[in-house]
Scaffold this active site. Structure first.
Site, PDB file in Angstrom:
ATOM      1  N   GLU A   1       0.824  -1.214   0.000  1.00  0.00           N
ATOM      2  CA  GLU A   1       0.000   0.000   0.000  1.00  0.00           C
ATOM      3  C   GLU A   1       0.863   1.271   0.000  1.00  0.00           C
ATOM      4  O   GLU A   1       0.896   2.027   0.976  1.00  0.00           O
ATOM      5  CB  GLU A   1      -0.994  -0.062   1.168  1.00  0.00           C
ATOM      6  CG  GLU A   1      -1.774  -1.378   1.095  1.00  0.00           C
ATOM      7  CD  GLU A   1      -2.960  -1.543   2.037  1.00  0.00           C
ATOM      8  OE1 GLU A   1      -3.021  -0.831   3.045  1.00  0.00           O
ATOM      9  OE2 GLU A   1      -3.832  -2.383   1.739  1.00  0.00           O
TER      10      GLU A   1
ATOM     11  N   GLU B   1      -4.089  -9.207  -1.749  1.00  0.00           N
ATOM     12  CA  GLU B   1      -4.685  -9.072  -0.407  1.00  0.00           C
ATOM     13  C   GLU B   1      -6.162  -8.735  -0.503  1.00  0.00           C
ATOM     14  O   GLU B   1      -6.574  -7.918  -1.314  1.00  0.00           O
ATOM     15  CB  GLU B   1      -3.973  -7.966   0.391  1.00  0.00           C
ATOM     16  CG  GLU B   1      -4.370  -7.961   1.872  1.00  0.00           C
ATOM     17  CD  GLU B   1      -3.788  -6.772   2.645  1.00  0.00           C
ATOM     18  OE1 GLU B   1      -2.557  -6.570   2.600  1.00  0.00           O
ATOM     19  OE2 GLU B   1      -4.580  -6.056   3.284  1.00  0.00           O
TER      20      GLU B   1
ATOM     21  N   CYS C   1      -9.766  -9.003   2.476  1.00  0.00           N
ATOM     22  CA  CYS C   1     -10.377  -9.603   3.669  1.00  0.00           C
ATOM     23  C   CYS C   1     -11.710  -8.925   3.914  1.00  0.00           C
ATOM     24  O   CYS C   1     -11.962  -7.842   3.408  1.00  0.00           O
ATOM     25  CB  CYS C   1      -9.486  -9.474   4.908  1.00  0.00           C
ATOM     26  SG  CYS C   1      -9.306  -7.789   5.514  1.00  0.00           S
TER      27      CYS C   1
ATOM     28  N   ASN D   1     -12.682 -11.036 -10.732  1.00  0.00           N
ATOM     29  CA  ASN D   1     -11.285 -10.748 -11.064  1.00  0.00           C
ATOM     30  C   ASN D   1     -10.683 -11.822 -11.963  1.00  0.00           C
ATOM     31  O   ASN D   1      -9.870 -11.512 -12.833  1.00  0.00           O
ATOM     32  CB  ASN D   1     -10.478 -10.531  -9.787  1.00  0.00           C
ATOM     33  CG  ASN D   1     -10.820  -9.193  -9.163  1.00  0.00           C
ATOM     34  OD1 ASN D   1     -10.900  -8.188  -9.853  1.00  0.00           O
ATOM     35  ND2 ASN D   1     -11.073  -9.183  -7.866  1.00  0.00           N
TER      36      ASN D   1
END
Ligand SMILES: *[C@@H]1O[C@H](CO)[C@@H](O)[C@H](O)[C@H]1NC(C)=O
Ligand SMILES: *[C@@H]1O[C@H](CO)[C@@H](O)[C@H](O)[C@H]1NC(C)=O
Ligand SMILES: *[C@@H]1O[C@H](CO)[C@@H](O)[C@H](O)[C@H]1NC(C)=O
Ligand SMILES: *[C@@H]1O[C@H](CO)[C@@H](O)[C@H](O)[C@H]1NC(C)=O
Ligand SMILES: *[C@@H]1O[C@H](CO)[C@@H](O)[C@H](O)[C@H]1NC(C)=O
Length: 508
Positions: free
Chosen positions: A249, A353, A355, A382
């Site tokens: 990030e 990533e 969640c 995706n």
């Protein structure tokens, strides 16, 4: 009839599936309870025998990897929703699916007895479990650690004399990875990601956000050396590394309220660090073999953030792919993935990533179908937009969704209850498995579509390297649907998908 019975007996012993022990908490579907002596397992992949196909179903109303075998029909079901598969229209080659070996994952797993730990790791890695093959390793601390730390917290040690792995690596991460490797029949592809360099390498001198936390220019080379040391230390411990992202990030360091480990890189600074330091240093260490993936943040950074890196040939030559997080998938559509793939067709896209439970109220919801549905929808979408895999975040959290040193609690597909020496397999665990167990590394996505514009049904399809076609269907609707899958050959697969369900179909 006798032959039929024999076949049934034989397939039962081969697949060795065991049933879910359901428990209902306050949400709308069950979790499956596992302990030291019992855990439900799907068993080895239920490939269909000749003349059959396999349907594996997980549904809100309680099915968990329910396996059925059917024979194809020679006519379509005229009332059914038609799912079309076109074998000649091929897209990306898949790498895999998995989760992250965070400190918190390891910390939670070791609170369990050895036998329960074994069942948990089997659930993710063994041939009887969901066979994760692509996993992420935080390089030093992340927010899912119990303290902020780096591998060298001695200020101004730019020669890295004091560089060393932390207790967290030696007690939690490396032992878990070694056990996962033993349980797995796959080669587990592992990629490292740093959340922050040592605080003293940053302009702010702080591990977390102040709005001013970038890598000091005089630390560009020491930090590249630091990353190489991580790869060397893990490989010396028996953990081969497959890839790296240079920064988790990367715009978090410019956020004044970024509570946890971060470092800010503008696209231009990232380009220069890769071009002049990280890339050449990896190359000199014989590590150009590592897959280097840039971005490692949300869709809304695509494609603009990676353009300066990709358009400079002296940076681009070190880059293999683009890593994406799922957190803005609900605000930024998937067309940016298509655009990125079209701009840089030689680089792969990988979800690194995602969640649930990160937006307030945070933490686990035990047995929530909406969260499972969000996983299903996101992964499927995706895959249909060039992602070569999807890597979940923490593999095991405690009932409040930690530990996390800044209380940034989230949900996880497995929630550990140390007091009871048991763990709960959330619906999201099964959704991950509908992809991870059946889409092997090397599978090629092929065209699939669902007839009708208003349909709550979505599809994605793959050619498995072992031969079969793998079709994944997700029904978000409140009613079961009759399905007819056609690839314009003589056979039709006519079957039903329950309301609120995900299915994997294995067809010869
Ligand atoms: C473990 O789970 C099984 C199946 O639910 C149960 O029969 C057994 O009693 C449990 N063991 C413990 C120690 O709770
Ligand atoms: C769906 O198929 C079942 C048999 O599998 C049949 O009984 C039912 O009528 C069908 N429903 C519709 C809407 O076609
Ligand atoms: C649990 O496993 C650890 C590491 O393999 C071992 O040292 C320990 O003796 C085991 N404990 C029990 C109770 O079996
Ligand atoms: C950064 O971490 C410190 C603890 O080390 C904490 O006191 C501070 O509030 C954090 N900063 C932000 C912006 O959350
Ligand atoms: C964990 O187990 C303990 C002991 O059985 C129980 O009291 C507690 O409610 C459980 N926690 C959750 C979240 O299920």
């Amino acid at each position: 009839m006798l032959l039929y019975l024999l076949v049934l007996v034989a397939s039962a012993s081969v697949h060795a599936a065991t049933e879910c022990i359901p428990r209902q908490f306050e949400y709308d579907t069950i979790v499956c309870v596992c302990n030291a002596t019992y855990c439900d397992e799907i068993g080895e992949t239920p490939w269909p025998s000749t003349g059959e196909y396999t349907i594996i179903t997980t549904s809100k109303d309680g099915l968990r990897f329910n396996v059925e075998y059917k024979t194809p029909d020679t006519v379509p079901d005229p009332e059914a929703v038609v799912v079309r598969v076109k074998h000649d229209f091929t897209y990306q080659t898949m790498k895999g699916f998995g989760g992250a070996f965070t400190d918190s994952t390891g910390i939670n797993i070791v609170t369990l007895s050895n036998a329960t730990q074994e069942n948990l790791l089997r659930a993710y890695f063994s041939p009887e479990g969901i066979e994760y093959n692509l996993c992420r390793i935080p390089i030093a601390g992340s927010d899912f650690s119990v303290r902020p730390y780096s591998y060298d917290d001695v200020p101004e040690d730019s020669e890295l004399i004091n560089w060393a792995l932390a207790d967290e690596d030696l007690q939690y991460k490396i032992p878990m990875i070694l056990r996962a490797q033993e349980l797995s029949q796959n080669h587990i592809m592992l990629f490292g990601t740093p959340w922050a360099p040592p605080a003293w390498m940053k302009t702010s001198g702080l591990v977390n956000g102040t709005g001013q936390g970038e890598l000091r220019k005089d630390m560009y080379q020491p930090y590249a050396n630091y990353i190489v040391k991580f790869v060397e230390a893990y490989e010396a411990a028996g953990v081969p590394i497959w890839g790296l992202t240079p920064q988790n990030e990367p715009l978090g360091g410019f956020d004044e309220n970024w509570a946890f480990n971060t470092c800010g890189f503008t696209a231009e600074d990232m380009r220069d660090w890769i071009k002049f330091n990280l890339g050449p240093t990896l190359e000199a260490a014989g590590m150009r073999r590592l897959a280097l993936m840039v971005c490692d943040w949300n869709r809304d950074l695509l494609p603009w953030y990676i353009i300066p890196m990709m358009e400079d040939p002296d940076c681009e030559k070190y880059i293999d792919g683009t890593a994406v997080h799922w957190y803005e998938d609900f605000t930024t559509g998937p067309s940016v993935l298509d655009e990125t793939q079209a701009l840089f067709p030689n680089k792969f896209l990988l979800y690194s990533e995602g969640c649930e439970g990160w937006r307030p109220p945070t933490g686990p919801y035990l047995g929530d179908w909406t969260r499972a549905e969000n996983y299903a929808r996101d992964i499927l979408e995706n895959c249909n937009h060039f992602a070569t895999g999807w890597v979940d975040w923490n593999m095991a959290l405690d009932p409040i969704g930690g530990p996390n040193w800044v209380d940034n609690f989230v949900d996880s597909p497995i929630v550990v209850n140390a007091t009871a020496d048991e763990f709960y397999k959330q619906p999201t665990y099964y959704v991950m498995g509908h992809f991870s167990k059946f889409i092997q590394e090397g599978a090629i996505r092929v065209f699939s579509s669902v007839a009708g514009t208003e349909t709550p049904l979505k599809s994605t399809a793959f050619h498995d390297p072992y031969g079969p076609t793998v079709i994944i269907l997700h029904n978000r609707g409140d009613v079961p649907l009759n399905i007819s899958v056609t690839d314009e050959s003589v056979n039709y697969l006519n079957f039903q998908i329950p309301a609120k369900a995900i299915q994997t179909i294995l067809s010869p």
